[in-house]
Design a protein around this motif. Sequence first.
Motif, PDB file in Angstrom:
ATOM      1  N   THR A 187       0.926  -0.887   0.131  1.00 52.96           N
ATOM      2  CA  THR A 187      -0.162   0.024  -0.138  1.00 52.96           C
ATOM      3  C   THR A 187       0.850   1.301   0.059  1.00 52.96           C
ATOM      4  O   THR A 187       1.961   1.274   0.579  1.00 52.96           O
ATOM      5  CB  THR A 187      -0.845   0.012   1.078  1.00 52.96           C
ATOM      6  OG1 THR A 187      -0.300   0.170   2.323  1.00 52.96           O
ATOM      7  CG2 THR A 187      -1.765  -1.095   1.410  1.00 52.96           C
ATOM      8  N   LEU A 188       0.373   2.324  -0.530  1.00 48.68           N
ATOM      9  CA  LEU A 188       0.655   3.767  -0.519  1.00 48.68           C
ATOM     10  C   LEU A 188      -0.227   4.558   0.090  1.00 48.68           C
ATOM     11  O   LEU A 188      -1.239   4.739   0.076  1.00 48.68           O
ATOM     12  CB  LEU A 188       1.113   4.125  -1.858  1.00 48.68           C
ATOM     13  CG  LEU A 188       1.764   3.089  -2.719  1.00 48.68           C
ATOM     14  CD1 LEU A 188       1.723   3.691  -4.361  1.00 48.68           C
ATOM     15  CD2 LEU A 188       3.339   3.196  -2.377  1.00 48.68           C
ATOM     16  N   HIS A 189       0.814   5.267   1.074  1.00 51.53           N
ATOM     17  CA  HIS A 189      -0.291   6.441   1.991  1.00 51.53           C
ATOM     18  C   HIS A 189       0.764   7.709   2.172  1.00 51.53           C
ATOM     19  O   HIS A 189       1.927   7.489   1.976  1.00 51.53           O
ATOM     20  CB  HIS A 189      -0.339   5.788   3.369  1.00 51.53           C
ATOM     21  CG  HIS A 189      -1.354   4.873   3.639  1.00 51.53           C
ATOM     22  ND1 HIS A 189      -2.629   5.010   3.861  1.00 51.53           N
ATOM     23  CD2 HIS A 189      -1.129   3.378   3.354  1.00 51.53           C
ATOM     24  CE1 HIS A 189      -3.276   4.010   3.752  1.00 51.53           C
ATOM     25  NE2 HIS A 189      -2.575   2.830   3.610  1.00 51.53           N
ATOM     26  N   ASN A 190       0.007   8.820   2.253  1.00 55.69           N
ATOM     27  CA  ASN A 190       0.728  10.140   2.587  1.00 55.69           C
ATOM     28  C   ASN A 190       0.017  10.551   3.763  1.00 55.69           C
ATOM     29  O   ASN A 190      -0.974  10.227   4.189  1.00 55.69           O
ATOM     30  CB  ASN A 190       0.398  10.910   1.359  1.00 55.69           C
ATOM     31  CG  ASN A 190       1.082  10.356  -0.069  1.00 55.69           C
ATOM     32  OD1 ASN A 190       0.390  10.343  -0.994  1.00 55.69           O
ATOM     33  ND2 ASN A 190       2.305  10.096  -0.173  1.00 55.69           N
ATOM     34  N   ASN A 191       1.067  11.456   4.065  1.00 62.59           N
ATOM     35  CA  ASN A 191       0.704  12.306   5.665  1.00 62.59           C
ATOM     36  C   ASN A 191       1.095  13.677   5.657  1.00 62.59           C
ATOM     37  O   ASN A 191       1.600  13.995   4.656  1.00 62.59           O
ATOM     38  CB  ASN A 191       1.247  11.596   6.669  1.00 62.59           C
ATOM     39  CG  ASN A 191       2.914  11.458   6.838  1.00 62.59           C
ATOM     40  OD1 ASN A 191       3.343  12.627   6.572  1.00 62.59           O
ATOM     41  ND2 ASN A 191       3.602  10.225   6.691  1.00 62.59           N
ATOM     42  N   THR A 192       0.570  14.653   6.504  1.00 58.93           N
ATOM     43  CA  THR A 192       0.817  15.922   6.718  1.00 58.93           C
ATOM     44  C   THR A 192       2.035  16.006   7.638  1.00 58.93           C
ATOM     45  O   THR A 192       2.215  15.430   8.551  1.00 58.93           O
ATOM     46  CB  THR A 192      -0.726  16.428   7.346  1.00 58.93           C
ATOM     47  OG1 THR A 192      -1.601  15.973   6.463  1.00 58.93           O
ATOM     48  CG2 THR A 192      -0.182  18.012   7.283  1.00 58.93           C
ATOM     49  N   ASP A 193       2.831  17.118   7.272  1.00 59.57           N
ATOM     50  CA  ASP A 193       3.807  17.413   7.909  1.00 59.57           C
ATOM     51  C   ASP A 193       3.693  17.738   9.265  1.00 59.57           C
ATOM     52  O   ASP A 193       3.022  18.548   9.683  1.00 59.57           O
ATOM     53  CB  ASP A 193       4.385  18.809   7.444  1.00 59.57           C
ATOM     54  CG  ASP A 193       5.839  19.029   7.902  1.00 59.57           C
ATOM     55  OD1 ASP A 193       6.535  18.272   8.538  1.00 59.57           O
ATOM     56  OD2 ASP A 193       6.360  20.143   7.737  1.00 59.57           O
ATOM     57  N   GLY A 194       4.318  16.943  10.268  1.00 58.07           N
ATOM     58  CA  GLY A 194       4.277  17.007  11.678  1.00 58.07           C
ATOM     59  C   GLY A 194       3.177  16.189  12.339  1.00 58.07           C
ATOM     60  O   GLY A 194       3.296  16.267  13.539  1.00 58.07           O
ATOM     61  N   GLU A 272       5.050   4.873   3.486  1.00 57.97           N
ATOM     62  CA  GLU A 272       4.115   6.314   3.874  1.00 57.97           C
ATOM     63  C   GLU A 272       4.966   7.470   3.822  1.00 57.97           C
ATOM     64  O   GLU A 272       5.998   7.459   4.511  1.00 57.97           O
ATOM     65  CB  GLU A 272       3.698   5.955   5.414  1.00 57.97           C
ATOM     66  CG  GLU A 272       3.257   7.269   6.047  1.00 57.97           C
ATOM     67  CD  GLU A 272       1.647   7.237   6.150  1.00 57.97           C
ATOM     68  OE1 GLU A 272       1.161   8.324   6.190  1.00 57.97           O
ATOM     69  OE2 GLU A 272       1.286   6.014   6.124  1.00 57.97           O
ATOM     70  N   VAL A 273       4.776   8.555   3.053  1.00 63.67           N
ATOM     71  CA  VAL A 273       5.412   9.678   3.081  1.00 63.67           C
ATOM     72  C   VAL A 273       4.852  11.096   3.037  1.00 63.67           C
ATOM     73  O   VAL A 273       3.563  10.739   2.908  1.00 63.67           O
ATOM     74  CB  VAL A 273       6.405   9.757   1.785  1.00 63.67           C
ATOM     75  CG1 VAL A 273       7.110   8.598   1.480  1.00 63.67           C
ATOM     76  CG2 VAL A 273       5.712  10.164   0.457  1.00 63.67           C
ATOM     77  N   GLN A 274       5.319  12.084   3.289  1.00 62.97           N
ATOM     78  CA  GLN A 274       4.657  13.166   3.598  1.00 62.97           C
ATOM     79  C   GLN A 274       4.100  13.966   2.137  1.00 62.97           C
ATOM     80  O   GLN A 274       4.832  13.566   0.933  1.00 62.97           O
ATOM     81  CB  GLN A 274       5.556  14.438   4.047  1.00 62.97           C
ATOM     82  CG  GLN A 274       4.920  15.706   4.341  1.00 62.97           C
ATOM     83  CD  GLN A 274       6.006  16.744   4.834  1.00 62.97           C
ATOM     84  OE1 GLN A 274       6.908  16.229   5.664  1.00 62.97           O
ATOM     85  NE2 GLN A 274       6.060  17.932   4.298  1.00 62.97           N
ATOM     86  N   HIS A 275       2.959  14.428   2.171  1.00 66.62           N
ATOM     87  CA  HIS A 275       2.441  14.885   0.893  1.00 66.62           C
ATOM     88  C   HIS A 275       3.489  15.633   0.132  1.00 66.62           C
ATOM     89  O   HIS A 275       4.042  16.567   0.730  1.00 66.62           O
ATOM     90  CB  HIS A 275       1.098  15.857   1.226  1.00 66.62           C
ATOM     91  CG  HIS A 275       0.013  15.196   1.401  1.00 66.62           C
ATOM     92  ND1 HIS A 275      -0.769  14.325   0.756  1.00 66.62           N
ATOM     93  CD2 HIS A 275      -0.525  14.965   2.855  1.00 66.62           C
ATOM     94  CE1 HIS A 275      -1.648  13.687   1.088  1.00 66.62           C
ATOM     95  NE2 HIS A 275      -1.829  14.135   2.608  1.00 66.62           N
ATOM     96  N   GLY A 276       3.748  15.604  -1.033  1.00 65.19           N
ATOM     97  CA  GLY A 276       4.597  16.184  -2.057  1.00 65.19           C
ATOM     98  C   GLY A 276       5.972  15.743  -1.949  1.00 65.19           C
ATOM     99  O   GLY A 276       6.830  16.304  -2.831  1.00 65.19           O
ATOM    100  N   HIS A 277       6.315  14.683  -1.161  1.00 63.26           N
ATOM    101  CA  HIS A 277       7.678  14.091  -1.021  1.00 63.26           C
ATOM    102  C   HIS A 277       7.812  12.915  -2.449  1.00 63.26           C
ATOM    103  O   HIS A 277       7.995  11.954  -2.098  1.00 63.26           O
ATOM    104  CB  HIS A 277       8.338  13.553   0.039  1.00 63.26           C
ATOM    105  CG  HIS A 277       8.329  14.703   1.061  1.00 63.26           C
ATOM    106  ND1 HIS A 277       8.764  14.263   2.433  1.00 63.26           N
ATOM    107  CD2 HIS A 277       8.200  15.798   1.063  1.00 63.26           C
ATOM    108  CE1 HIS A 277       9.037  15.480   3.170  1.00 63.26           C
ATOM    109  NE2 HIS A 277       8.472  16.424   2.418  1.00 63.26           N
TER     110      HIS A 277
END
Length: 305
Positions: A187-194, A272-277
């Motif tokens: 799976t691939l997920h994104n998260n928000t900085d901090g 899982e990475v931050q949005h935009g990375h």
Amino acid sequence: MAKTKTAKRGALKSPSFLFLQVKTNVSSKLYNYSMLRYNILILLICLMAETKAQHPPLFEGLVSDTTRITMNNLGLNLVRYTYRAPKVRFLVIHDDEDTGVKAALEYIRFSGGTLIDCQYGGIRNFKINNQGESFQTDPNSIYTKAGIPIGIQKYGPVDDDVVKQLERTAKTILKLYNPEQLGYIFTLHNNTDGDFGISSYLKGYELEAAADSVHINFSMDPDDLIFVTDAKLFSGFKKENVNVVLQSAKAPDDGSLSIYAMYNKIPYINVEVQHGHFDENLRLIEIAIKVLFQAYPLLKQKAAE
């Protein structure tokens, strides 16, 4: 008085007025009919637009097909993108996490593979109306029977009919992704900085109960990490010196796909990475595929067939 009566009788009997009145009525009906056709056309266009993928094919040769799921007012499109031989299969379950989608498509463009993307309006949660009430849940809380009501309860009361619809939705997603045939879930997920990161799994933090082991590369952004359910995979990622978390065998059942994978003894990877990375997302995807096939050589052999 006489003039008034005559005027009224004349107005009622005037052929020109009758013609005008009939013409006006016909014109009004034609106008209403035209507007009805126009509104129907607009509705059909909207429905067609709704079923289209939010991420259209980005390069020649990429093909897609869509499986449609309806949960009362909520329409969910499972859009499957495929290019060349499907050597790896990705799954994106949150529709507001597009960096992972873009990174997966970029990987597929050069190496081939399949991406299944859940599309339901560009938002995070499923929002379902039922009998005049509104319910919502995280799409990553619908994969175990015990976890579904817990996920709904975070946002309000639980409804049995909504629970059943979410159960059916999870089964449809799993049937399309087919982890039993693949031998893994990626799976691939994104998260928000901090808001969320590798430190969330350390002792004293919110998700410590979900983690068995944590390895941190302090030169990486803490929001960029890999989450696995398998000790062999954890060891492989640790050797690659990337942020990685091994899920605890005693992790609480929140209905997530990683819990489903653990219960069914299916190796699970979440990049899982931050949005935009984007670049880091692509780098971690490449590392994850390398580690997966090193840990399970038969999966690599199966992918090449």
